[in-house]
Design a protein around this motif. Structure first.
Motif: not given
Length: 425
Positions: A287-289, A307-308, A318-319, A368-370
């Motif tokens: 389940p996501i979204g 999810n974020t 989030g990616v 995805n900077a971190r």
């Protein structure tokens, strides 16, 4: 040559089946493939390199075409090699002989032009003007903008090793009516592999490492999955269903859990029909979204989607680099640096800079900077530690190291925009 291949797209749009393709594997197309080959490529069982073949190119190509016209040309078995995977296992790789590489390349170019007009928009792998980032962007946009509440993750167990030759030839025969062209494809499929001094017969699978394998894999999954989703599932389901595939990696994004369960059951039946099966341990419904809250994410093409929320509290997907991929890359970097202990510093730094640029160009997507900085810092520290080990005095001044590092290695940054939908952060 380019004009001839472009003409195939028009024919593919116009006619259900294409004829007289074998004559396009000619002197011009073979020499064009020869020019494309890299000199440092691993050699097949024939031991022939690009330079060897090019010493008498005209005579070699003429001889090859003569044998092909008389059907005396038979592909060599590929040389079997193994490359390590992130999970500690090994992936088999087939290294074709040089002449086979040229013929495969010419035939692959013909197939690519034919099928580019026929492949689904949901397919992204090994196609012109399409990339993994396009597939990632599609997943991000779909979950953000469509009625997606469940992800069906599925993995095909050993896909490239289990492609059924009979089904593949039926799929090709549906679009191509040139028996000679198809005859040579069949010969490549049946060529087998050499592992040491032992010849391994090939009754299924595609020639991994061969130039023709990616397009043949796309043809197979076009009929097995892409058309099935488009022509069958989308018409039967009441809720929304969205699908994306990159080579043998694919996702199904659905609105309803009940329909996701139905699709999962039917997917197994569908794959079994064509000699394939799902890897049970890698197949699940998540389940996501924006309609479904969960802290768990799913992986696709080396990224984790989760999810974020934005800084303003708005939902977003989030990616980031997947933990599995990041761990594998750190381990690979550590092992590589260990091998560079006695190598010239400048050469080592140049190679690090090149590798880091490739990493940033792929994983440097919005949000995805971190993780990019995490990998950057890890490699920088590991490199500094390695240089201190090689210094007999046990000390490599940090300020000197940083000047060298900054000269060769670019700073981490976002390189690819996957946010076509405006984001309020």
């Amino acid at each position: 040559m380019k004009h001839e291949l472009k003409d195939l797209r028009y024919q593919s749009r116009t006619y259900a089946q294409l004829h007289t393709l074998m004559n396009r594997v000619n002197e011009e197309s073979i020499k064009s493939e020869h020019r494309k080959q890299e000199r440092k490529k691993a050699i097949g069982i024939d031991g022939v390199t690009k330079d060897d073949y090019g010493k008498d190119l005209d005579a070699n190509v003429a001889n090859l075409l003569k044998r092909m016209k008389a059907f005396q040309y038979k592909p060599h078995p590929v040389r079997r090699a193994y490359i390590p995977k992130a999970n500690g296992s090994f992936r088999p790789l087939g290294i074709p002989s040089y002449e086979d590489r040229l013929v495969q390349g010419a035939m692959a170019g013909i197939l690519a032009e034919i099928y580019e007009e026929r492949f689904s928009d949901s397919s992204y792998g090994f196609r012109p003007a399409r990339s993994a980032h396009d597939a990632v962007r599609y997943v991000d946009e779909t979950i953000m903008a469509k009625k997606v509440s469940f992800i069906l993750e599925a993995d095909i167990k050993g896909f490239f090793d289990n492609v059924n030759h009979d089904w593949l030839m039926k799929f090709l025969e549906n679009d191509i009516c040139d028996k000679n062209f198809l005859r040579y494809i069949k010969r490549f499929l049946k060529a087998g592999a050499m592992e040491g001094t032992e010849r391994l017969e090939s009754d299924k699978g595609t020639p991994q490492g061969g130039l023709i394998s990616p397009v043949l894999a796309n043809v197979y999954l076009h009929y097995v999955l892409d058309l099935w989703v488009e022509k069958v599932l989308k018409k039967r389901l009441k809720g929304e269903i969205h699908y994306v595939r990159y080579a043998d990696d694919f996702l199904l994004m659905l609105q309803y859990e009940s329909e996701a369960k139905i699709v999962m059951a039917e997917l197994k039946i569908r794959l079994n029909k064509f000699g394939l099966e799902v890897a049970e341990d890698k197949t699940r419904i998540l389940p996501i979204g924006r309609f479904r809250g969960t802290k768990e994410g799913f992986d696709f093409l080396g990224f984790t989607f989760y999810n974020t929320r934005t800084r303003l509290g708005k939902y977003m997907i989030g990616v980031r680099t997947s933990k599995k991929k990041l761990k594998a890359k750190k381990q690979a970097a550590k092992a590589w640096l260990k091998e560079r202990l006695t190598k010239p510093v400048a050469e080592t730094m140049r190679l690090i800079g090149k590798s880091m640029k490739g990493h940033i160009n792929y994983y440097g997507v919005n949000g995805n900077a971190r993780k990019i900085k995490d990998f950057y810092d890890y490699v920088r520290f590991a490199c500094y530690r390695m240089l201190n080990r090689r210094d007999q005095k046990g000390r490599f001044p940090f300020d000197k190291f940083m000047r060298t590092w900054k000269f060769y290695v670019e700073a981490p940054h976002i390189a690819v925009n996957i946010w076509r939908i405006p984001m309020l952060i």
